[in-house]
Design an enzyme around this catalytic site. Structure first.
Site, PDB file in Angstrom:
ATOM      1  N   GLU A   1       0.818  -1.223   0.000  1.00  0.00           N
ATOM      2  CA  GLU A   1       0.000   0.000   0.000  1.00  0.00           C
ATOM      3  C   GLU A   1       0.846   1.265   0.000  1.00  0.00           C
ATOM      4  OE1 GLU A   1      -2.637   0.500   3.376  1.00  0.00           O
ATOM      5  OE2 GLU A   1      -3.641   2.201   2.451  1.00  0.00           O
ATOM      6  N   LYS A  19      -2.385  -2.131  -3.243  1.00  0.00           N
ATOM      7  CA  LYS A  19      -3.444  -1.294  -2.655  1.00  0.00           C
ATOM      8  C   LYS A  19      -3.073   0.170  -2.858  1.00  0.00           C
ATOM      9  CE  LYS A  19      -5.819  -0.348   1.716  1.00  0.00           C
ATOM     10  NZ  LYS A  19      -6.446  -0.959   2.891  1.00  0.00           N
TER      11      LYS A  19
HETATM   12  P1  13P Z   1      -9.174   4.069   4.076  1.00  0.00           P
HETATM   13  O1  13P Z   1     -10.011   3.292   3.116  1.00  0.00           O
HETATM   14  O2  13P Z   1      -9.956   4.695   5.186  1.00  0.00           O
HETATM   15  O3  13P Z   1      -8.243   5.013   3.387  1.00  0.00           O
HETATM   16  O4  13P Z   1      -8.236   3.026   4.820  1.00  0.00           O
HETATM   17  C1  13P Z   1      -7.597   2.087   4.057  1.00  0.00           C
HETATM   18  C2  13P Z   1      -6.451   1.592   4.814  1.00  0.00           C
HETATM   19  O5  13P Z   1      -6.381   0.434   5.134  1.00  0.00           O
HETATM   20  C3  13P Z   1      -5.376   2.529   5.157  1.00  0.00           C
HETATM   21  O6  13P Z   1      -4.211   1.817   5.435  1.00  0.00           O
END
Ligand code: 13P
Length: 338
Positions: A177, A219
């Site tokens: 991510e 992600k």
């Molecule tokens: P949000 O969808 O609230 O951005 O959170 C996703 C997430 O896992 C952040 O690490």
């Protein structure tokens, strides 16, 4: 060799038009969200909130995996069942957040580096033994005057790749991510440029660290104008530019892209994901899914308010948002569903 298991877990995480539910807020983040609604900020309140989420009837229809926080993975439902067991009994794959948060990057005012590599190999081994089958690590990249720097992008990309390689060694699918933040007045085009650079750098590092692309999930953020940018593009324009960016930078071997919501409302996040699938689904090499926290949980949290009597209504709201996002994966979401 765990490669086969990794590939089949990664595929299962994006199968049947389902997506991931991020419920891995760290204690400070969870407490901040609870405080806004006057909910007590303690371990039992965290537990009760997460119990409300995982016991939502039918959640497994649209959620393939749930990301837990370390505190939650060690907790139990009121009936004594562990959270891991509660999820696996429903056919939901348990995942775990393993980063230790974004800290100030030395010498780079306004920029962050995500920590957590020390001791990670042993922690991953323990999580696998507990039943987790995937993990998450979030890097944050801001856009502003003179940022992001190349060194911030590179340091975060390298940490993501080292984390991903350790995950695969342990049999856990890494959810990678790199989040380019929405805060700021930058334009859509600036977000495009930064996101492309970040993703290219991340995949270069993933190659260098010998990560199996078929056994990971990306992600990313959607490509969006900054929150305070005067020009806010349409849903279709956001869909087009996000896909253009991903096609340039994400190898076809990656099985799934599961977006974070990043502070978008539930409705707009669903609408944007839907537009991408309506316009491009048949031409894309990867599944386009979701891994939302706020865009799935927020209405349910506001209804729950920390009260047992509100659990049913909160669960209905959670179920609804999860279903809307499954519809968005199919390109069948409509604002009339709201
Ligand atoms: P949000 O969808 O609230 O951005 O959170 C996703 C997430 O896992 C952040 O690490």
């Amino acid at each position: 060799m765990k490669t086969k298991e990794l590939i089949s877990t990664a595929k299962a995480m994006v199968a049947s038009d389902k997506g991931l539910l991020a419920m891995d807020e760290s204690n400070p983040t969870c407490n901040k969200r609870f405080a806004k609604l006057g909910i007590p900020q303690n371990e039992e309140a965290h537990r009760a909130y997460r119990e409300m989420i995982v016991t939502t009837p039918g959640l497994e229809e649209s959620i393939s995996g749930a990301i837990l926080f370390d505190e939650t993975i060690r907790q139990h439902l009121k009936d004594g069942k562990s959270f891991i067991k509660a999820l696996t009994d429903k056919g939901i794959i348990p995942g775990i957040k393993v980063d230790a948060g974004a800290k100030d990057l030395a010498g780079h005012p306004g920029e962050k580096i995500t920590e957590g590599l020390d001791g990670l190999r042993d922690r991953l081994k323990e999580y696998y033994q507990m039943g987790a089958r995937f993990a998450k690590w979030r890097a944050v990249i801001g856009i502003g005057k003179d940022i992001p720097s190349q060194s911030c992008i590179e340091a975060n990309a390298q940490a993501l790749a080292r984390y991903a390689a350790l995950c695969q060694e342990a049999g856990l699918v890494p959810v990678v991510e790199p989040e380019v933040l929405m805060e700021g007045k930058h334009t859509l085009e600036q977000c495009f440029e930064v996101t492309e650079e970040v993703l290219r750098t991340v995949f270069n590092q993933l190659y260098a660290q010998r990560v199996t692309l078929e056994g990971m999930i990306l992600k990313p953020n959607m490509v969006l104008p900054g929150l305070t940018c005067p020009k806010q593009e349409s849903v279709d324009d956001v869909a087009d530019i996000t896909i253009e960016c991903l096609l340039r930078s994400v190898p076809a071997a990656v099985p799934g892209i599961a977006f974070l919501s990043g502070g978008q409302s539930g409705e707009i996040a669903s609408a944007r994901l839907n537009a991408m699938n309506v316009r491009f689904k048949s031409q894309l090499p990867w599944a386009l899914a979701f891994s939302f926290a706020r865009a799935i949980q927020q209405p349910a949290l506001e209804i729950w308010q920390g009260k047992e009597t509100n659990v049913k209504k909160a669960q209905q709201a959670l179920y609804h948002r999860a279903k809307c996002n499954q519809a968005a994966r199919r390109g069948e979401y409509d604002t009339a569903m709201e």
